[in-house]
Motif scaffolding. Structure first.
Motif, PDB file in Angstrom:
ATOM      1  N   PRO A 179     -16.409  -2.483  -2.367  1.00 28.21           N
ATOM      2  CA  PRO A 179     -15.674  -2.403  -3.867  1.00 28.21           C
ATOM      3  C   PRO A 179     -14.595  -0.930  -3.602  1.00 28.21           C
ATOM      4  N   GLY A 180     -13.932  -0.082  -2.459  1.00 27.68           N
ATOM      5  CA  GLY A 180     -13.291   0.957  -2.429  1.00 27.68           C
ATOM      6  C   GLY A 180     -13.858   1.889  -2.215  1.00 27.68           C
ATOM      7  N   GLY A 181     -13.323   3.368  -2.731  1.00 29.21           N
ATOM      8  CA  GLY A 181     -13.961   4.583  -2.970  1.00 29.21           C
ATOM      9  C   GLY A 181     -12.352   5.704  -2.539  1.00 29.21           C
ATOM     10  N   GLN A 182     -12.450   6.209  -1.933  1.00 28.33           N
ATOM     11  CA  GLN A 182     -12.055   7.421  -1.705  1.00 28.33           C
ATOM     12  C   GLN A 182     -10.598   6.936  -0.316  1.00 28.33           C
ATOM     13  N   ILE A 183      -9.348   6.509  -1.452  1.00 26.88           N
ATOM     14  CA  ILE A 183      -8.128   6.584  -0.168  1.00 26.88           C
ATOM     15  C   ILE A 183      -7.841   7.348   0.880  1.00 26.88           C
ATOM     16  N   VAL A 184      -8.254   8.833   1.021  1.00 22.39           N
ATOM     17  CA  VAL A 184      -8.373   9.321   1.719  1.00 22.39           C
ATOM     18  C   VAL A 184      -9.643   9.179   3.218  1.00 22.39           C
ATOM     19  N   ALA A 214      -9.456   0.627  -2.765  1.00 23.00           N
ATOM     20  CA  ALA A 214      -9.079   1.500  -1.507  1.00 23.00           C
ATOM     21  C   ALA A 214      -9.056   0.669  -0.560  1.00 23.00           C
ATOM     22  N   CYS A 215     -10.029   0.011  -0.462  1.00 23.46           N
ATOM     23  CA  CYS A 215     -10.559  -1.226   0.500  1.00 23.46           C
ATOM     24  C   CYS A 215      -9.273  -1.930   1.069  1.00 23.46           C
ATOM     25  N   VAL A 239      -1.487  -6.981  12.205  1.00 23.98           N
ATOM     26  CA  VAL A 239      -1.790  -8.405  12.164  1.00 23.98           C
ATOM     27  C   VAL A 239      -3.129  -8.531  12.741  1.00 23.98           C
ATOM     28  N   GLU A 240      -2.502  -8.448  14.005  1.00 25.65           N
ATOM     29  CA  GLU A 240      -3.056  -9.021  15.540  1.00 25.65           C
ATOM     30  C   GLU A 240      -4.615  -9.104  15.242  1.00 25.65           C
ATOM     31  N   GLN A 241      -4.726  -6.992  14.637  1.00 23.23           N
ATOM     32  CA  GLN A 241      -6.506  -7.188  14.778  1.00 23.23           C
ATOM     33  C   GLN A 241      -7.241  -7.343  13.190  1.00 23.23           C
ATOM     34  N   LEU A 242      -6.967  -8.591  12.039  1.00 21.12           N
ATOM     35  CA  LEU A 242      -6.956  -8.846  10.747  1.00 21.12           C
ATOM     36  C   LEU A 242      -7.334 -10.591  10.851  1.00 21.12           C
ATOM     37  N   CYS A 243      -8.357 -10.669  10.211  1.00 19.50           N
ATOM     38  CA  CYS A 243      -8.590 -12.011  10.400  1.00 19.50           C
ATOM     39  C   CYS A 243      -9.443 -11.919   8.637  1.00 19.50           C
ATOM     40  N   VAL A 244      -9.311 -14.062   8.354  1.00 15.16           N
ATOM     41  CA  VAL A 244      -9.469 -13.487   6.778  1.00 15.16           C
ATOM     42  C   VAL A 244     -10.766 -15.207   6.748  1.00 15.16           C
ATOM     43  N   THR A 245     -11.445 -14.823   6.196  1.00 18.93           N
ATOM     44  CA  THR A 245     -12.546 -16.565   6.310  1.00 18.93           C
ATOM     45  C   THR A 245     -12.118 -17.001   4.698  1.00 18.93           C
ATOM     46  N   PRO A 246     -12.059 -18.066   4.254  1.00 13.35           N
ATOM     47  CA  PRO A 246     -11.758 -18.567   3.166  1.00 13.35           C
ATOM     48  C   PRO A 246     -12.208 -17.797   1.865  1.00 13.35           C
ATOM     49  N   ARG A 247     -13.878 -16.887   2.579  1.00 19.19           N
ATOM     50  CA  ARG A 247     -14.459 -15.871   1.415  1.00 19.19           C
ATOM     51  C   ARG A 247     -13.645 -14.822   0.888  1.00 19.19           C
ATOM     52  N   ALA A 248     -12.754 -14.700   1.904  1.00 19.46           N
ATOM     53  CA  ALA A 248     -11.745 -12.879   1.739  1.00 19.46           C
ATOM     54  C   ALA A 248     -11.183 -13.350   0.005  1.00 19.46           C
ATOM     55  N   SER A 249     -11.115 -11.839  -0.177  1.00 17.13           N
ATOM     56  CA  SER A 249     -10.462 -11.419  -1.269  1.00 17.13           C
ATOM     57  C   SER A 249     -10.454 -10.441  -1.142  1.00 17.13           C
ATOM     58  N   PHE A 250      -8.763  -9.698  -1.577  1.00 15.87           N
ATOM     59  CA  PHE A 250      -8.410  -8.039  -2.348  1.00 15.87           C
ATOM     60  C   PHE A 250      -8.104  -7.853  -3.533  1.00 15.87           C
TER      61      PHE A 250
END
Length: 150
Positions: free
Chosen positions: A38-43, A68-69, A77-88
């Protein structure tokens, strides 16, 4: 530090600096799966993202990443990947004060890649209402995860 700052501002700044160093020692830089965050503190997130970037650790998105997440999207981009369940989920920062919230919003926007900033703008900009970017939109910019670690 300038002496014309109000005492509350100085106290807040000292507290934040102390928090930065505490968080740096608490957050391990490991490969991780983000799901239902759910996020949290930006810092806190900014420091963790910096640690992940420096360690070149991968992040797999397999569920909701809100508030904040979403700073994880500032990783290469090279460090990231998503599944079909991902959302932002994106929204304006709140809770500290108008001036600090504005600074936090500018920071968030400055950290996002161009495609995220463009998506936010196309959807009316950041507001107090959560707006959700689903996996199909994210997958146009990030690779699909081959295997998600639990």
């Amino acid at each position: 530090m300038p002496t014309n700052l109000p005492p509350a501002w100085v106290g807040w700044t000292v507290a934040m600096a102390t928090g930065f160093f505490t968080v740096l020692t608490m957050l391990p830089a490991n490969a991780e799966t983000v799901s239902g965050n759910p996020g949290g503190q930006i810092v806190t997130f900014a420091l963790h993202v910096a640690k992940l970037r420096a360690a070149d650790e991968p992040v797999h998105f397999d569920g909701a990443c809100d508030s904040a997440c979403t700073l994880y999207l500032s990783l290469p981009v090279e460090q990231l990947c998503v599944t079909p369940r991902a959302s932002f989920g994106f929204h304006l920062p709140y809770g500290v004060g108008a001036r600090q919230n504005a600074v936090a919003a500018n920071y968030l926007l400055s950290q996002y890649p161009d495609w995220v900033r463009q998506w936010i703008e196309e959807h009316g900009g950041l507001s107090h209402t959560l707006m959700r970017m689903e996996a199909d939109e994210v997958a146009m910019h990030l690779p699909i995860c081959v295997e998600v670690q639990a």
